[in-house]
Write an enzyme that holds these catalytic residues in place. Structure first.
Site, PDB file in Angstrom:
ATOM      1  N   ARG A   1       0.847  -1.191   0.000  1.00 56.62           N
ATOM      2  CA  ARG A   1       0.000   0.000   0.000  1.00 56.62           C
ATOM      3  C   ARG A   1       0.885   1.244   0.000  1.00 56.62           C
ATOM      4  O   ARG A   1       2.003   1.224   0.489  1.00 56.62           O
ATOM      5  CB  ARG A   1      -0.877  -0.006   1.262  1.00 56.62           C
ATOM      6  CG  ARG A   1      -1.778  -1.230   1.312  1.00 56.62           C
ATOM      7  CD  ARG A   1      -2.957  -1.041   2.222  1.00 56.62           C
ATOM      8  NE  ARG A   1      -2.617  -0.624   3.560  1.00 56.62           N
ATOM      9  CZ  ARG A   1      -3.358   0.213   4.277  1.00 56.62           C
ATOM     10  NH1 ARG A   1      -4.453   0.727   3.769  1.00 56.62           N
ATOM     11  NH2 ARG A   1      -3.003   0.540   5.510  1.00 56.62           N
TER      12      ARG A   1
ATOM     13  N   LYS B   1       4.417 -11.781   8.984  1.00 61.28           N
ATOM     14  CA  LYS B   1       3.590 -11.586   7.795  1.00 61.28           C
ATOM     15  C   LYS B   1       3.842 -12.693   6.762  1.00 61.28           C
ATOM     16  O   LYS B   1       4.978 -12.917   6.344  1.00 61.28           O
ATOM     17  CB  LYS B   1       3.922 -10.215   7.209  1.00 61.28           C
ATOM     18  CG  LYS B   1       2.938  -9.712   6.221  1.00 61.28           C
ATOM     19  CD  LYS B   1       3.007  -8.195   6.210  1.00 61.28           C
ATOM     20  CE  LYS B   1       2.509  -7.628   4.923  1.00 61.28           C
ATOM     21  NZ  LYS B   1       2.541  -6.174   4.940  1.00 61.28           N
TER      22      LYS B   1
ATOM     23  N   ARG C   1      -1.106  -0.770  14.254  1.00 58.31           N
ATOM     24  CA  ARG C   1       0.043  -1.431  14.877  1.00 58.31           C
ATOM     25  C   ARG C   1      -0.305  -1.816  16.295  1.00 58.31           C
ATOM     26  O   ARG C   1      -1.081  -1.120  16.956  1.00 58.31           O
ATOM     27  CB  ARG C   1       1.276  -0.491  14.912  1.00 58.31           C
ATOM     28  CG  ARG C   1       1.799  -0.077  13.557  1.00 58.31           C
ATOM     29  CD  ARG C   1       2.532  -1.251  12.882  1.00 58.31           C
ATOM     30  NE  ARG C   1       3.028  -0.902  11.565  1.00 58.31           N
ATOM     31  CZ  ARG C   1       2.380  -1.122  10.413  1.00 58.31           C
ATOM     32  NH1 ARG C   1       1.190  -1.694  10.427  1.00 58.31           N
ATOM     33  NH2 ARG C   1       2.915  -0.810   9.264  1.00 58.31           N
TER      34      ARG C   1
END
Ligand code: ATP
Length: 326
Positions: free
Chosen positions: A121, A187, A323
């Site tokens: 992004r 991730k 976060r």
């Protein structure tokens, strides 16, 4: 990596030994060119064994992406998709966004062995190496206009989670709002959706997915946040052709339902996968400021709900980042 390197990789993909001389003969180049091509693979993290008298082989056999294999795994559903596979491309999303103008329809798919300029992004970089990940983009057209799509990346996350479970990635895998798939806080995959169309519709979504399959450790370490691959989580690198077919068929279901009922149809399932639910978090806003609170899942449009001292706030994906609080 150039075309010759990919040809050499194809010759070695089965994990068997090939002599440099035989490879040079088949490829119509010198042995030195073969050596250079294989050196380029090494540099990219694809480990090659060299044994005097026997030649070269890959440390691990590699199932390269192949349209026939994806279509055969899709079965009758293959007719819903038009699939093109590139050895190397800058970004599958960029390529498909450019194709939108030519009027291509839902089900157009671009996949690549290697994305050299993968994007996250807001211009962030998405890292991958040849054969190490599954990177692809799917085009889907909708009757609705822009406002309808707030929860689309979350619904796509649900599709990815369902497929990962079938490939053995179950435990401790979850979704982080709005577009990440995590496994034990690291991730595993990212989703990038780019839209084009009118406010009142129709519109088109280019849905990009990058899924780490077997990434060289030194690449994972270079990423500026904890990252992991399927091979580490399950002990096996998945067959990427079957994985792509499974994702396409699940996306077909999810996108069809999304077009009818919107994100509301996926909200409950999404919340089951939500890794930050009830956790103290902070939201980073585009102007650099942050808002602290407790994540409380999402509403029926996919907006993140945050309880703060000022009450419950809603955040739409786009310009904000979530976060865990330090
Ligand atoms: P946000 O919460 O705002 O989405 P993000 O850091 O997850 O933040 P994305 O745009 O979703 O940002 O993804 C890009 C980021 O993902 C990169 O900046 C990098 O930190 C990380 N990244 C890049 N390549 C990989 C990869 N192959 N595997 C895991 N993470 C990666």
């Amino acid at each position: 990596m150039n075309a010759l390197t990919f040809q050499a990789l194809r010759m070695l993909a089965d994990g068997e030994f090939r002599s440099g001389e035989a490879m040079a003969r088949v490829l119509g180049v010198s042995r030195a060119s073969v050596w250079n091509a294989l050196h380029a693979l090494d540099v990219c993290g694809i480990e090659i064994f060299r044994v005097r008298g026997r030649g070269y082989r890959l440390a691990q056999p590699l199932e390269l992406l192949a349209k026939e294999a994806v279509c055969s795994a899709l079965g009758p559903l293959a007719s819903r998709f038009s699939i093109e596979i590139f050895d190397r491309i800058e970004s599958t999303n960029t390529h498909l966004m450019r194709r939108l103008a030519t009027g291509v329809g839902s089900g157009e798919v671009i996949a690549a062995e290697w994305q050299t300029g993968g994007r996250g992004r807001r211009g962030r970089e998405w890292h991958a190496l040849p054969g190490a990940a599954l990177t692809f983009s799917l085009l889907w057209r909708f009757e609705q206009g822009a406002g309808f799509f707030a929860g689309l990346s979350l619904a796509v996350g649900v599709a990815v989670m369902r497929v990962l479970a079938r490939f053995g990635v179950q435990q401790a895998a979850g979704l982080k709002w709005p577009n990440d798939v995590l496994s034990q806080g690291r991730k595993l995959a990212g989703i990038l959706i780019e839209m084009q169309g009118d406010v009142l519709g129709p519109s088109a979504a280019v849905i990009g997915i990058g899924l780490n399959c077997r990434m060289p450790a030194r690449l994972l370490e270079r990423i500026d946040q904890p990252a992991v691959d399927i091979a580490t989580v399950t002990g096996n690198a998945p067959d990427r052709n079957r994985l792509l077919a499974a994702l396409l068929s699940e996306l077909e279901l999810v996108l069809t339902l999304f077009a009818r009922d919107g994100f509301a149809a996926f909200r409950d399932e999404w919340q089951k996968y939500d890794v930050y639910r009830n956790k103290p978090v902070r939201i980073a806003l585009p102007d650099g400021s942050t808002v602290a609170g407790t994540a409380q899942g999402v509403n029926e449009n996919g907006a993140l709900l945050l309880t703060t001292q000022a009450g419950t706030l809603r955040f739409h994906s786009g310009d904000v980042s979530l976060r865990l609080a330090a």
